[in-house]
Design a protein around this motif. Structure first.
Motif, PDB file in Angstrom:
ATOM      1  N   SER A   1       0.828  -1.207   0.000  1.00  0.00           N
ATOM      2  CA  SER A   1       0.000   0.000   0.000  1.00  0.00           C
ATOM      3  C   SER A   1       0.864   1.260   0.000  1.00  0.00           C
ATOM      4  CB  SER A   1      -0.923  -0.012   1.222  1.00  0.00           C
ATOM      5  OG  SER A   1      -1.711   1.165   1.261  1.00  0.00           O
ATOM      6  N   VAL A   2       1.925   1.240   0.796  1.00  0.00           N
ATOM      7  CA  VAL A   2       2.838   2.400   0.833  1.00  0.00           C
ATOM      8  C   VAL A   2       3.482   2.613  -0.536  1.00  0.00           C
ATOM      9  CG1 VAL A   2       4.984   3.284   1.840  1.00  0.00           C
ATOM     10  CG2 VAL A   2       3.275   2.211   3.310  1.00  0.00           C
ATOM     11  N   TRP A   3       3.934   1.525  -1.157  1.00  0.00           N
ATOM     12  CA  TRP A   3       4.555   1.636  -2.478  1.00  0.00           C
ATOM     13  C   TRP A   3       3.551   2.112  -3.521  1.00  0.00           C
ATOM     14  CZ3 TRP A   3       8.810   2.711  -4.509  1.00  0.00           C
ATOM     15  CH2 TRP A   3       9.142   2.359  -5.807  1.00  0.00           C
ATOM     16  N   CYS A   4       2.303   1.643  -3.410  1.00  0.00           N
ATOM     17  CA  CYS A   4       1.258   2.094  -4.338  1.00  0.00           C
ATOM     18  C   CYS A   4       1.049   3.602  -4.225  1.00  0.00           C
ATOM     19  CB  CYS A   4      -0.059   1.369  -4.054  1.00  0.00           C
ATOM     20  SG  CYS A   4      -0.126  -0.331  -4.663  1.00  0.00           S
ATOM     21  N   TRP A   5       0.980   4.102  -3.004  1.00  0.00           N
ATOM     22  CA  TRP A   5       0.776   5.544  -2.823  1.00  0.00           C
ATOM     23  C   TRP A   5       1.979   6.337  -3.318  1.00  0.00           C
ATOM     24  CZ3 TRP A   5      -3.488   8.079  -2.355  1.00  0.00           C
ATOM     25  CH2 TRP A   5      -4.608   7.467  -1.802  1.00  0.00           C
ATOM     26  N   ALA A   6       3.180   5.784  -3.170  1.00  0.00           N
ATOM     27  CA  ALA A   6       4.372   6.462  -3.711  1.00  0.00           C
ATOM     28  C   ALA A   6       4.286   6.549  -5.231  1.00  0.00           C
ATOM     29  CB  ALA A   6       5.636   5.711  -3.289  1.00  0.00           C
ATOM     30  N   ILE A   7       3.844   5.465  -5.884  1.00  0.00           N
ATOM     31  CA  ILE A   7       3.679   5.474  -7.335  1.00  0.00           C
ATOM     32  C   ILE A   7       2.592   6.456  -7.744  1.00  0.00           C
ATOM     33  CG2 ILE A   7       2.949   4.081  -9.317  1.00  0.00           C
ATOM     34  CD1 ILE A   7       4.229   1.667  -7.953  1.00  0.00           C
ATOM     35  N   ILE A   8       1.483   6.464  -7.003  1.00  0.00           N
ATOM     36  CA  ILE A   8       0.370   7.357  -7.336  1.00  0.00           C
ATOM     37  C   ILE A   8       0.803   8.811  -7.289  1.00  0.00           C
ATOM     38  CG2 ILE A   8      -1.875   8.194  -6.540  1.00  0.00           C
ATOM     39  CD1 ILE A   8      -2.417   5.288  -5.591  1.00  0.00           C
ATOM     40  N   VAL A   9       1.507   9.190  -6.225  1.00  0.00           N
ATOM     41  CA  VAL A   9       1.965  10.580  -6.090  1.00  0.00           C
ATOM     42  C   VAL A   9       2.969  10.914  -7.182  1.00  0.00           C
ATOM     43  CG1 VAL A   9       3.225  12.178  -4.607  1.00  0.00           C
ATOM     44  CG2 VAL A   9       1.502  10.666  -3.608  1.00  0.00           C
TER      45      VAL A   9
ATOM     46  N   ALA B   1      -2.006  -2.310 -10.871  1.00  0.00           N
ATOM     47  CA  ALA B   1      -2.993  -3.272 -11.339  1.00  0.00           C
ATOM     48  C   ALA B   1      -2.855  -4.604 -10.616  1.00  0.00           C
ATOM     49  CB  ALA B   1      -2.852  -3.471 -12.849  1.00  0.00           C
ATOM     50  N   SER B   2      -1.618  -5.015 -10.363  1.00  0.00           N
ATOM     51  CA  SER B   2      -1.396  -6.292  -9.681  1.00  0.00           C
ATOM     52  C   SER B   2      -1.920  -6.251  -8.257  1.00  0.00           C
ATOM     53  CB  SER B   2       0.102  -6.628  -9.681  1.00  0.00           C
ATOM     54  OG  SER B   2       0.597  -6.745 -11.006  1.00  0.00           O
ATOM     55  N   ILE B   3      -1.627  -5.174  -7.530  1.00  0.00           N
ATOM     56  CA  ILE B   3      -2.114  -5.051  -6.153  1.00  0.00           C
ATOM     57  C   ILE B   3      -3.631  -4.903  -6.143  1.00  0.00           C
ATOM     58  CG2 ILE B   3      -2.075  -3.613  -4.085  1.00  0.00           C
ATOM     59  CD1 ILE B   3       0.387  -5.359  -4.497  1.00  0.00           C
ATOM     60  N   GLY B   4      -4.173  -4.182  -7.112  1.00  0.00           N
ATOM     61  CA  GLY B   4      -5.610  -4.007  -7.171  1.00  0.00           C
ATOM     62  C   GLY B   4      -6.356  -5.310  -7.372  1.00  0.00           C
ATOM     63  N   SER B   5      -5.757  -6.223  -8.125  1.00  0.00           N
ATOM     64  CA  SER B   5      -6.430  -7.499  -8.387  1.00  0.00           C
ATOM     65  C   SER B   5      -6.089  -8.563  -7.352  1.00  0.00           C
ATOM     66  CB  SER B   5      -6.059  -8.000  -9.783  1.00  0.00           C
ATOM     67  OG  SER B   5      -4.654  -8.193  -9.890  1.00  0.00           O
ATOM     68  N   ALA B   6      -4.841  -8.568  -6.867  1.00  0.00           N
ATOM     69  CA  ALA B   6      -4.409  -9.637  -5.959  1.00  0.00           C
ATOM     70  C   ALA B   6      -4.538  -9.270  -4.490  1.00  0.00           C
ATOM     71  CB  ALA B   6      -2.958 -10.002  -6.260  1.00  0.00           C
ATOM     72  N   GLY B   7      -4.594  -7.968  -4.161  1.00  0.00           N
ATOM     73  CA  GLY B   7      -4.635  -7.542  -2.765  1.00  0.00           C
ATOM     74  C   GLY B   7      -5.743  -8.183  -1.947  1.00  0.00           C
ATOM     75  N   PRO B   8      -6.998  -8.160  -2.428  1.00  0.00           N
ATOM     76  CA  PRO B   8      -8.072  -8.782  -1.638  1.00  0.00           C
ATOM     77  C   PRO B   8      -7.866 -10.276  -1.420  1.00  0.00           C
ATOM     78  CG  PRO B   8      -8.984  -7.311  -3.305  1.00  0.00           C
ATOM     79  CD  PRO B   8      -7.530  -7.444  -3.596  1.00  0.00           C
TER      80      PRO B   8
END
Length: 238
Positions: A39-47, A140-147
């Motif tokens: 999640s932290v890495w995702c937010w770093a990419i988003i920003v 995309a990977s975290i969005g699909s595999a995270g849950p």
């Protein structure tokens, strides 16, 4: 000992986020830490990507203003060639570089120059799109595999909780609830990581498509301009 005394004798579980994490099984803890890190890495990419797309849009707007301001192509090429151009400037510089190479020295034919310029434009556009799309696959990977990763932690935690219940031979809610809460906390963290990743991926991918459309539109216009000049030179040479 009556059941009430047995319940009171059971260790008290702290029903807080930190308490749920600390009291969870080791495997569930690993799942939670992995999802939190993702999640932290995702937010770093988003920003990072949000700032990149804003900067890219501003650079494209500035370049288009300069390109259509009436400045000569040679002057515009000299002003961008010494830099590390991106976006529309990279497309322009790549095409102009191929144009200038075709007229250096003798024996170079300009009859296939239009095709070479088109190929250079396509390659440059693809390179720019890849630069904008980099690391979006992780979202995309975290969005699909995270849950599902969170669900794995939940299943493992529930298995551990029921094993403990069977060992203690106590099925009261006070005994069952903490273990179930710890397990479900993993799913909550999985959703916390996945939902922003999915939303950001869709938004950023739309921004990439929009930028690609601008690059391709400019490439077509610039290719038409150079094609007219090529036809004029061929006519003069004839």
């Amino acid at each position: 000992m009556n059941p009430a005394d047995a319940v009171q004798a059971m260790p008290v579980h702290e029903i807080t986020m930190f308490g749920l994490f600390w009291q969870a099984h080791f495997v569930v803890k690993v799942v939670m830490l992995g999802l939190i890190g993702a999640s932290v890495w995702c937010w770093a990419i988003i920003v990072d990507k949000t700032l990149l797309f804003r900067r890219t849009k501003a650079e494209m707007d500035a370049f288009e203003e300069s390109f259509w301001s009436g400045r000569s192509l040679e002057e515009l090429y000299r002003s961008f060639n010494d830099k590390s151009p991106t976006g529309l400037a990279a497309v322009f510089v790549a095409a102009m570089r191929e144009w200038k190479r075709s007229f250096e020295g003798s024996g170079r034919s300009i009859h296939s120059l239009g095709q070479r310029i088109d190929k250079v434009l396509d390659v440059t556009i693809q390179r720019e799109v890849e630069r904008l799309e980099s690391r979006l696959l992780f979202l995309a990977s975290i969005g699909s595999a995270g849950p599902y990763i969170g669900l794995f932690g939940t299943v493992w935690g529930i298995m551990t909780a029921f094993t403990s219940i069977a060992a203690s031979k106590n099925t009261s809610l006070a005994v069952v609830a903490p273990g179930i809460a710890e397990a479900l906390f993993a799913t909550a963290i999985g959703l916390f990581a996945a939902i922003p990743a999915v939303l950001a991926y869709n938004k950023l991918q739309a921004s990439v498509a929009k930028a690609q459309g601008r690059l391709e539109g400019f490439a077509d216009e610039f290719s038409a301009i150079l094609s007219r000049q090529i036809d004029e030179r061929i006519a003069l040479a004839a």
